[in-house]
Scaffold this motif. Structure first.
Motif, short mmCIF file in Angstrom:
data_model
loop_
_atom_site.label_atom_id
_atom_site.label_comp_id
_atom_site.label_asym_id
_atom_site.label_seq_id
_atom_site.Cartn_x
_atom_site.Cartn_y
_atom_site.Cartn_z
N ALA A 152 60.40 1.69 45.62
CA ALA A 152 60.39 1.00 46.92
C ALA A 152 61.80 0.91 47.49
O ALA A 152 62.01 1.11 48.69
N LYS A 153 62.79 0.61 46.64
CA LYS A 153 64.17 0.56 47.11
C LYS A 153 64.63 1.92 47.63
O LYS A 153 65.31 2.02 48.66
N GLY A 154 64.25 2.97 46.91
CA GLY A 154 64.62 4.31 47.36
C GLY A 154 64.02 4.66 48.71
O GLY A 154 64.68 5.25 49.57
N VAL A 179 63.08 2.51 51.07
CA VAL A 179 63.72 1.69 52.11
C VAL A 179 65.09 2.25 52.45
O VAL A 179 65.47 2.36 53.64
N LEU A 180 65.89 2.63 51.44
CA LEU A 180 67.21 3.19 51.70
C LEU A 180 67.12 4.52 52.44
O LEU A 180 67.95 4.82 53.31
N PRO A 240 64.43 -3.34 35.80
CA PRO A 240 63.72 -2.97 37.03
C PRO A 240 62.50 -2.11 36.72
O PRO A 240 62.54 -1.25 35.84
N GLY A 298 59.49 -0.90 41.78
CA GLY A 298 60.57 -1.52 42.54
C GLY A 298 61.67 -0.53 42.89
O GLY A 298 62.18 -0.53 44.01
N LEU A 299 62.01 0.33 41.89
CA LEU A 299 63.03 1.33 42.17
C LEU A 299 62.57 2.32 43.23
O LEU A 299 63.34 2.73 44.10
#
Length: 315
Positions: A38-40, A42-43, A31, A35-36
């Protein structure tokens, strides 16, 4: 003369840490930081969208009338914390009686629904059972075709179930979807295990109780949670089958408080005199309605993957 070559010491492989992430498949790329991140993000926003309204409800239920009036409604920052709303709700009266009704209906209804669903699913999972194919087709037909509200009400009325607690349980006691999930899970149990029990002289009841149900704890926990949440959150059956206000469950009393249709006599007097905020009472009832589900869900969370996915894929 042979030269001595210094070799580096051999290190023993370290045991993987328990909290370490599982190894990635060879076809997956590592990853990227973007990307990491962006995931953080969003969460974070997803958790914020879920927890922030719940925070407002809890804080408002614990706020005094002065704090609610200063905030102009819902309170975000806690100030002058007080439990007067919960004390008044739990001191007796319609709200406490409605909570006891909801608890009783949920416990009795869940046990009855689980008993019927497990027995039906186990019978349908045995290919040699009498008429299992026709019964299965009949159950599937009920998922697509229903009698409607008026015929159902006339049936409940003809059976004499109006103004009884059975009207809150029997009309919605069985879910065909839950039966199909249980049936699929039961069919996934090794036939050799059941055949060996039959050779030892075990009957169907003994096999169901000592073999099938212990191996199906995951799916049973998930289905029981589904039934319990359904009974606890149900309000429609009570609104059309019950006319006695003393028999109303908690959800119907909460609707009355939120819509300001009917209030308990003691609460109405305190709200009208300004001793308690009506908004604090409404939020406190919401917290009481959400609390059981919020407490039970984490204990069943670990069974969702094994119980639902395995039961839904097999068969």
């Amino acid at each position: 003369m042979t030269a001595v070559v210094d070799r580096p010491p051999v290190r023993e492989p370290r045991e993987p840490r328990r909290w370490a992430a599982p190894p990635r498949p060879v076809w997956e790329e590592e990853p990227r930081k973007a990307g990491l991140a962006a995931k953080g993000v969003v969460l974070f926003f997803a958790c914020f969208a879920i927890l922030f309204p719940l925070w407002i409800v809890i804080v408002t239920s614990l706020s005094s009338k002065k704090t609610i009036d200063e905030a102009g409604g819902l309170v975000v920052i806690p100030k002058d914390i007080t439990f007067i709303a919960y004390q008044e709700l739990l001191s007796g009266g319609q709200v406490q009686r409605a909570a006891l009704v909801s608890i009783g209906v949920t416990l009795v209804g869940t046990l009855f629904s689980m008993a019927v669903s497990v027995l039906c699913a186990y019978g349908l999972s045995r290919s040699g059972s009498l008429g299992h194919r026709w019964i299965l087709m009949t159950l599937l037909a009920t998922m697509f075709f229903g009698a409607g509200l008026i015929p159902t009400y006339l049936l409940v009325q003809a059976l004499g179930l109006t103004d009884t607690y059975l009207a809150l349980i029997l009309p919605s006691a069985v879910s065909v979807f839950n039966i199909l999930v249980l049936r699929a899970f039961f069919m996934g149990i090794s036939p050799e295990l059941i055949d060996s029990a039959r050779i030892d002289g075990a009957g169907d009841w003994r096999i169901l109780w000592t073999i099938v149900m212990p191996l199906s704890r995951a799916v049973l926990a998930v289905i029981a949670l589904f039934y319990a949440v359904g009974y606890w959150s149900a309000w429609f059956n009570a609104s059309i089958y019950l006319t006695d206000q003393d028999m109303m469950p908690l959800q119907n009393v909460m609707i009355q408080l939120v819509q300001k249709q009917e209030r308990p006599v003691g609460l109405a007097a305190q709200i009208n005199t300004g001793q308690i905020s009506a908004l604090a009472i409404q939020m406190a009832v919401m917290v009481m309605a959400l609390l059981p589900v919020a407490v039970l869900s984490p204990f069943v969370q670990r069974h969702f993957k094994k119980g639902m996915l395995t039961g839904a894929v097999k068969g």
